[in-house]
Write a protein that holds these residues in place. Structure first.
Motif, PDB file in Angstrom:
ATOM      1  N   PHE A  70      -0.776   0.567   3.207  1.00  0.00           N
ATOM      2  CA  PHE A  70      -1.570   1.168   4.311  1.00  0.00           C
ATOM      3  C   PHE A  70      -0.666   1.520   5.495  1.00  0.00           C
ATOM      4  CE2 PHE A  70      -4.614   0.575   8.140  1.00  0.00           C
ATOM      5  CZ  PHE A  70      -5.125   2.057   7.915  1.00  0.00           C
ATOM      6  N   ALA A  71       0.089   0.809   5.793  1.00  0.00           N
ATOM      7  CA  ALA A  71       1.207   0.767   6.921  1.00  0.00           C
ATOM      8  C   ALA A  71       1.995   1.907   6.491  1.00  0.00           C
ATOM      9  CB  ALA A  71       1.937  -0.234   7.273  1.00  0.00           C
ATOM     10  N   ALA A  72       2.465   1.954   5.211  1.00  0.00           N
ATOM     11  CA  ALA A  72       3.374   3.109   4.740  1.00  0.00           C
ATOM     12  C   ALA A  72       2.784   4.596   4.634  1.00  0.00           C
ATOM     13  CB  ALA A  72       3.963   2.852   3.178  1.00  0.00           C
ATOM     14  N   GLY A  73       1.453   4.469   4.715  1.00  0.00           N
ATOM     15  CA  GLY A  73       0.556   5.673   5.131  1.00  0.00           C
ATOM     16  C   GLY A  73       0.106   6.193   6.460  1.00  0.00           C
ATOM     17  N   GLY A  74       0.786   5.274   7.554  1.00  0.00           N
ATOM     18  CA  GLY A  74       0.489   5.552   8.734  1.00  0.00           C
ATOM     19  C   GLY A  74      -0.638   4.757   9.391  1.00  0.00           C
ATOM     20  N   GLY A  75      -1.202   3.671   8.467  1.00  0.00           N
ATOM     21  CA  GLY A  75      -2.330   3.120   9.099  1.00  0.00           C
ATOM     22  C   GLY A  75      -1.925   1.820  10.014  1.00  0.00           C
ATOM     23  N   THR A  76      -2.741   1.556  10.887  1.00  0.00           N
ATOM     24  CA  THR A  76      -2.727   0.577  12.050  1.00  0.00           C
ATOM     25  C   THR A  76      -3.771  -0.584  12.116  1.00  0.00           C
ATOM     26  OG1 THR A  76      -3.339   1.999  13.782  1.00  0.00           O
ATOM     27  CG2 THR A  76      -1.051   2.008  13.368  1.00  0.00           C
ATOM     28  N   LEU A  77      -5.115  -0.237  11.641  1.00  0.00           N
ATOM     29  CA  LEU A  77      -6.205  -0.955  11.454  1.00  0.00           C
ATOM     30  C   LEU A  77      -7.060  -0.489  10.401  1.00  0.00           C
ATOM     31  CD1 LEU A  77      -8.340  -2.987  12.725  1.00  0.00           C
ATOM     32  CD2 LEU A  77      -8.888  -1.145  14.326  1.00  0.00           C
ATOM     33  N   ALA A 109       3.774  16.716   3.970  1.00  0.00           N
ATOM     34  CA  ALA A 109       3.918  15.810   5.125  1.00  0.00           C
ATOM     35  C   ALA A 109       4.345  14.404   4.693  1.00  0.00           C
ATOM     36  CB  ALA A 109       2.409  15.835   6.141  1.00  0.00           C
ATOM     37  N   ARG A 110       4.870  13.675   5.414  1.00  0.00           N
ATOM     38  CA  ARG A 110       5.120  12.136   5.263  1.00  0.00           C
ATOM     39  C   ARG A 110       5.243  11.202   6.328  1.00  0.00           C
ATOM     40  NH1 ARG A 110      10.453  11.130   5.926  1.00  0.00           N
ATOM     41  NH2 ARG A 110      11.694  12.728   5.667  1.00  0.00           N
ATOM     42  N   VAL A 111       4.911  10.061   6.113  1.00  0.00           N
ATOM     43  CA  VAL A 111       5.196   9.064   7.451  1.00  0.00           C
ATOM     44  C   VAL A 111       6.448   8.655   7.629  1.00  0.00           C
ATOM     45  CG1 VAL A 111       4.397   7.025   8.151  1.00  0.00           C
ATOM     46  CG2 VAL A 111       2.586   8.264   7.326  1.00  0.00           C
ATOM     47  N   GLN A 112       7.073   8.991   8.517  1.00  0.00           N
ATOM     48  CA  GLN A 112       8.542   8.520   8.867  1.00  0.00           C
ATOM     49  C   GLN A 112       8.544   6.973   9.637  1.00  0.00           C
ATOM     50  OE1 GLN A 112      10.458   8.439  12.002  1.00  0.00           O
ATOM     51  NE2 GLN A 112      12.218   7.548  11.184  1.00  0.00           N
ATOM     52  N   ARG A 113       7.637   6.717  10.371  1.00  0.00           N
ATOM     53  CA  ARG A 113       7.402   5.473  11.002  1.00  0.00           C
ATOM     54  C   ARG A 113       5.877   5.112  11.348  1.00  0.00           C
ATOM     55  NH1 ARG A 113      11.451   2.592  14.675  1.00  0.00           N
ATOM     56  NH2 ARG A 113      12.636   4.034  14.159  1.00  0.00           N
ATOM     57  N   THR A 114       5.837   3.666  11.297  1.00  0.00           N
ATOM     58  CA  THR A 114       4.328   3.373  11.700  1.00  0.00           C
ATOM     59  C   THR A 114       4.620   2.053  12.694  1.00  0.00           C
ATOM     60  OG1 THR A 114       3.345   3.977   9.625  1.00  0.00           O
ATOM     61  CG2 THR A 114       2.071   2.409  11.144  1.00  0.00           C
ATOM     62  N   ILE A 115       3.991   2.148  13.868  1.00  0.00           N
ATOM     63  CA  ILE A 115       4.132   1.141  14.926  1.00  0.00           C
ATOM     64  C   ILE A 115       2.636   0.556  15.272  1.00  0.00           C
ATOM     65  CG2 ILE A 115       4.576   0.924  17.496  1.00  0.00           C
ATOM     66  CD1 ILE A 115       6.589   3.305  17.004  1.00  0.00           C
ATOM     67  N   VAL A 116       2.727  -0.807  15.119  1.00  0.00           N
ATOM     68  CA  VAL A 116       1.542  -1.316  15.499  1.00  0.00           C
ATOM     69  C   VAL A 116       1.440  -2.224  16.717  1.00  0.00           C
ATOM     70  CG1 VAL A 116      -0.471  -3.107  14.660  1.00  0.00           C
ATOM     71  CG2 VAL A 116       0.743  -1.459  12.945  1.00  0.00           C
ATOM     72  N   VAL A 149       9.313   1.818   8.429  1.00  0.00           N
ATOM     73  CA  VAL A 149      10.185   2.922   8.720  1.00  0.00           C
ATOM     74  C   VAL A 149      11.108   3.332   7.848  1.00  0.00           C
ATOM     75  CG1 VAL A 149      12.013   1.413   9.644  1.00  0.00           C
ATOM     76  CG2 VAL A 149      11.852   3.498  10.503  1.00  0.00           C
ATOM     77  N   ASP A 150      11.281   4.508   7.485  1.00  0.00           N
ATOM     78  CA  ASP A 150      12.023   5.244   6.466  1.00  0.00           C
ATOM     79  C   ASP A 150      11.908   4.652   5.046  1.00  0.00           C
ATOM     80  OD1 ASP A 150      13.024   7.039   8.176  1.00  0.00           O
ATOM     81  OD2 ASP A 150      14.570   5.959   8.905  1.00  0.00           O
ATOM     82  N   GLY A 151      10.565   4.263   4.684  1.00  0.00           N
ATOM     83  CA  GLY A 151      10.495   3.708   3.293  1.00  0.00           C
ATOM     84  C   GLY A 151      10.595   2.256   3.027  1.00  0.00           C
ATOM     85  N   ARG A 152      10.728   1.742   4.254  1.00  0.00           N
ATOM     86  CA  ARG A 152      10.674   0.195   4.242  1.00  0.00           C
ATOM     87  C   ARG A 152       9.713  -0.751   5.322  1.00  0.00           C
ATOM     88  NH1 ARG A 152      14.954  -1.320   7.202  1.00  0.00           N
ATOM     89  NH2 ARG A 152      14.988   0.471   7.958  1.00  0.00           N
ATOM     90  N   ILE A 153       9.203  -1.626   4.673  1.00  0.00           N
ATOM     91  CA  ILE A 153       8.438  -2.480   5.779  1.00  0.00           C
ATOM     92  C   ILE A 153       9.150  -3.351   6.200  1.00  0.00           C
ATOM     93  CG2 ILE A 153       6.723  -4.384   5.719  1.00  0.00           C
ATOM     94  CD1 ILE A 153       5.471  -1.701   4.920  1.00  0.00           C
ATOM     95  N   VAL A 154       9.460  -3.492   7.513  1.00  0.00           N
ATOM     96  CA  VAL A 154      10.155  -4.372   8.534  1.00  0.00           C
ATOM     97  C   VAL A 154       9.890  -5.422   9.264  1.00  0.00           C
ATOM     98  CG1 VAL A 154      11.602  -2.184   8.641  1.00  0.00           C
ATOM     99  CG2 VAL A 154       9.948  -2.768  10.293  1.00  0.00           C
ATOM    100  N   ARG A 155       8.459  -5.919   8.825  1.00  0.00           N
ATOM    101  CA  ARG A 155       8.025  -7.153   9.228  1.00  0.00           C
ATOM    102  C   ARG A 155       6.883  -7.660   8.273  1.00  0.00           C
ATOM    103  NH1 ARG A 155       3.673  -6.785  14.180  1.00  0.00           N
ATOM    104  NH2 ARG A 155       1.882  -6.262  12.858  1.00  0.00           N
ATOM    105  N   GLU A 156       6.836  -8.828   8.188  1.00  0.00           N
ATOM    106  CA  GLU A 156       5.798  -9.730   7.369  1.00  0.00           C
ATOM    107  C   GLU A 156       4.715 -10.195   8.193  1.00  0.00           C
ATOM    108  OE1 GLU A 156       5.680  -9.536   4.147  1.00  0.00           O
ATOM    109  OE2 GLU A 156       7.651  -8.494   3.737  1.00  0.00           O
ATOM    110  N   GLY A 157       3.448 -10.197   7.887  1.00  0.00           N
ATOM    111  CA  GLY A 157       2.310 -10.819   8.577  1.00  0.00           C
ATOM    112  C   GLY A 157       2.315 -10.093   9.770  1.00  0.00           C
ATOM    113  N   GLY A 158       1.575 -10.673  10.725  1.00  0.00           N
ATOM    114  CA  GLY A 158       1.447 -10.171  12.060  1.00  0.00           C
ATOM    115  C   GLY A 158       0.209  -9.407  12.293  1.00  0.00           C
TER     116      GLY A 158
END
Length: 451
Positions: A81-88, A418-425, A432-441
C-alpha cells in the motif's frame, strides 16, 4: 521558522486546484503551502517536475491478519500500500481469524497492526447473525463502521446477514451513529444459479459470470437502501460495478438517505473479455462486467455520482487461484499497490478526470465520510500524509516490484503512465525509489465522534 521537512517546487494538488508550491512540515503536520518558503530545515525534498498528491486512503482492504497471515498479512499488505502512495487503510473484519465481531477480536487485530504496519490504519467491525449483541462494544472500541455480506462471504467464520440481521443491525447502528457497509448481491439468486451451473457441468469464466448477474447486485442495493431509509442508518455500498446501481443510490440520496457509493479500479480497467483472457487472477465478486457496463460506470464517475474508489485488495496463496474450476478459485484481486497509478493513467490521462477530482475520490472523500480528522487534503493544519508522483513516463510493473506477499495481480505487466516516487506518512518517508525505508510505525485511527 524551523521545519522538519520542506518539499520544494512540486505540483501540489489541492481541492481548489493545482499549483507549483512548497510544503513545509513540522511535528508531522503541514504548516504551510506557499509558492516559496524559507527557513531552517532538517530535510529538503526536491519535488520539481513531480505531482504532490494527498496520501491515498483506502477504506476497503483484506490483509487477513491474524489467522490467514499467509494469504497476505499486515506487514506485506501495508508495504504494498505504501509503495502505491497509500498512507491510511481500513482493514475489513473478515478473512482474519477471529473476524472482528467483538471488542476482543478488535484488540487482537489492533496489536498485530501496530506491530506490523508501516502506515496508519483503521478497522472495520462485522455485522453478522452471530454478533448483534456486540455492536455497542464495537462502537466503543472504535470501528469505523460495520460490514455486512448479503451473500456468502467465502469464509465460514463470517456468515451472511439475513434480512432480520440487516434490519436490526441497521436500527442499532443508527442509534450508535455507526455506518453500515454492505456487499450487495442477492444470496439466494447467486447460490442457486451457481448450483445449477455446476450441476450442468459448467465451470468456465462465462458460467461464473452468468451465476452472478447484474440483477443480483441491483436487488441487494435496493433492499439495503430501503432498510437504511427506514432505520435512518448511514449506508455505504462497497464495490458497485454498474451505473444502474450508482443511480439507485443517487436517487435514494435525493430522498434523504445517507448513502455513499464506492467502486474499484478493476471494474474501471478490466472487462469480461479480460477475465476470460487472464483467468482466476481477475476473479472477484461481484464480477467484472461487460465493456458497455464499464463505459456507463465511467460516465457515472465523471459526473461525480461516485463518492470514492477503494482497492478491495483480497489476495490469496497462488494455489487458490490456479483451479481449472472457475467457481472453486478464490475470488479476490491483488491491487492495493496499483490503485493510484491505474487511476491517474486511466482516469486522468485517458478519461479526462481532473486530478483534483481524483484526489477527492482517493483521499478527501474517504476522510470526510469516515470521519478521519485532519486527513485527506494538503492543507496547513492537516497531517503530512502525501505522495510524490512521476506522471507521463511509461511504467510497466514487474513481479519483482510487487511488495505483496505473492506477486500475482492482473495489474502486473500492464503499462501505466504514472508511478509513485515517494510516500510520506505524518511527515516521515516510508517509501522512496522502490524501497520501504522504515518498519512498523503505523498508528490506529479511530473515527472522530459526532457531537
Amino acid at each position: 521558522m524551523a521545519y522538519d521537512v520542506l518539499i520544494r517546487g512540486g505540483q501540489v494538488v489541492q481541492p481548489e486546484g493545482i499549483a507549483v508550491a512548497d510544503i513545509a512540515i513540522a511535528d508531522g503536520q503541514i504548516v504551510a503551502v506557499e509558492p516559496e518558503i524559507s527557513g531552517a530545515v532538517r530535510e529538503e525534498i526536491d519535488a520539481r517536475g513531480l505531482v504532490v498528491f494527498p496520501g491515498v486512503i483506502d477504506i476497503h482492504v483484506h490483509f487477513n491478519e491474524p489467522g490467514r497471515t499467509t494469504w497476505e498479512g499486515l506487514r506485506t499488505g501495508s508495504r504494498a500500500f505504501a509503495a502505491g502512495g497509500g498512507t491510511l487503510f481500513a482493514d475489513m473484519p473478515l478473512n482474519s481469524i477471529p473476524p472482528v465481531l467483538d471488542g476482543a477480536a478488535f484488540h487482537v487485530k489492533q496489536q498485530a497492526a501496530e506491530a506490523q504496519s508501516v502506515v496508519d490504519f483503521a478497522l472495520w467491525g462485522g455485522l453478522t447473525p452471530r454478533n448483534l449483541d456486540r455492536l455497542e462494544e464495537l462502537a466503543e472500541v472504535g470501528v469505523i463502521g460495520l460490514k455486512a455480506f448479503l451473500a456468502d462471504s467465502g469464509v465460514e467464520e463470517f456468515p451472511a446477514a439475513d434480512d432480520y440481521t440487516l434490519y436490526e443491525g441497521m436500527r442499532r447502528a443508527a442509534q450508535l451513529q455507526l455506518l453500515v457497509a454492505v456487499h450487495a448481491e442477492n444470496a439466494t439468486l447467486v447460490r442457486r444459479l451457481a448450483e445449477a451451473a455446476l450441476r450442468e457441468g459448467h465451470h468456465s469464466a462465462r458460467a461464473y459470470l452468468r451465476s452472478r448477474p447484474i440483477i443480483a447486485e441491483l436487488e441487494a442495493i435496493q433492499r439495503a437502501l430501503l432498510f437504511a431509509e427506514e432505520t435512518g442508518c448511514a449506508l455505504h455500498i462497497v464495490h458497485v460495478t454498474v451505473a444502474r446501481g450508482v443511480l439507485l443510490a443517487w436517487e435514494a440520496r435525493q430522498r434523504g438517505v445517507d448513502v455513499s457509493i464506492e467502486t474499484c479500479p478493476h471494474y474501471l480497467l478490466f472487462t469480461e473479455d479480460d477475465l476470460e483472457r487472464l483467468g482466476p487472477v481477475l476473479k472477484c465478486a461481484p464480477p467484472i462486467r461487460s465493456a458497455a457496463e464499464q463505459r456507463a460506470l465511467w460516465q457515472a464517475l465523471l459526473r461525480g455520482q461516485i463518492d470514492l474508489i477503494a482497492s478491495d485488495h483480497s489476495p490469496s496463496p497462488p494455489e487458490l487461484k490456479q483451479s481449472t474450476d472457475f467457481f472453486a478459485a478464490w475470488g479476490g484481486i491483488n491491487g492495493v499497490q496499483f490503485t493510484l497509478p491505474a487511476m491517474v493513467t486511466a482516469g486522468v490521462l485517458e478519461h479526462g478526470l481532473p486530478l483534483t477530482q481524483l484526489a477527492r475520490l482517493l483521499a478527501a472523500r474517504p476522510a470526510e465520510r469516515f470521519r478521519f480528522a485532519g486527513r485527506g487534503q494538503l492543507r496547513p493544519g492537516n497531517l503530512a500524509d502525501l505522495t510524490l508522483l512521476v506522471v507521463g513516463e511509461p511504467w510497466c510493473p514487474r513481479p519483482a516490484e510487487s511488495f505483496s506477499r505473492y506477486p500475482l495481480s492482473p495489474y502486473l505487466g500492464r503499462q501505466f503512465q504514472a508511478r509513485v516516487q515517494r510516500t510520506i506518512v505524518r511527515g516521515q518517508t516510508v517509501y522512496v525509489d522502490g524501497r520501504i525505508v522504515r518498519e512498523g510505525g503505523g498508528q490506529l485511527v479511530r473515527p472522530q465522534r459526532h457531537g
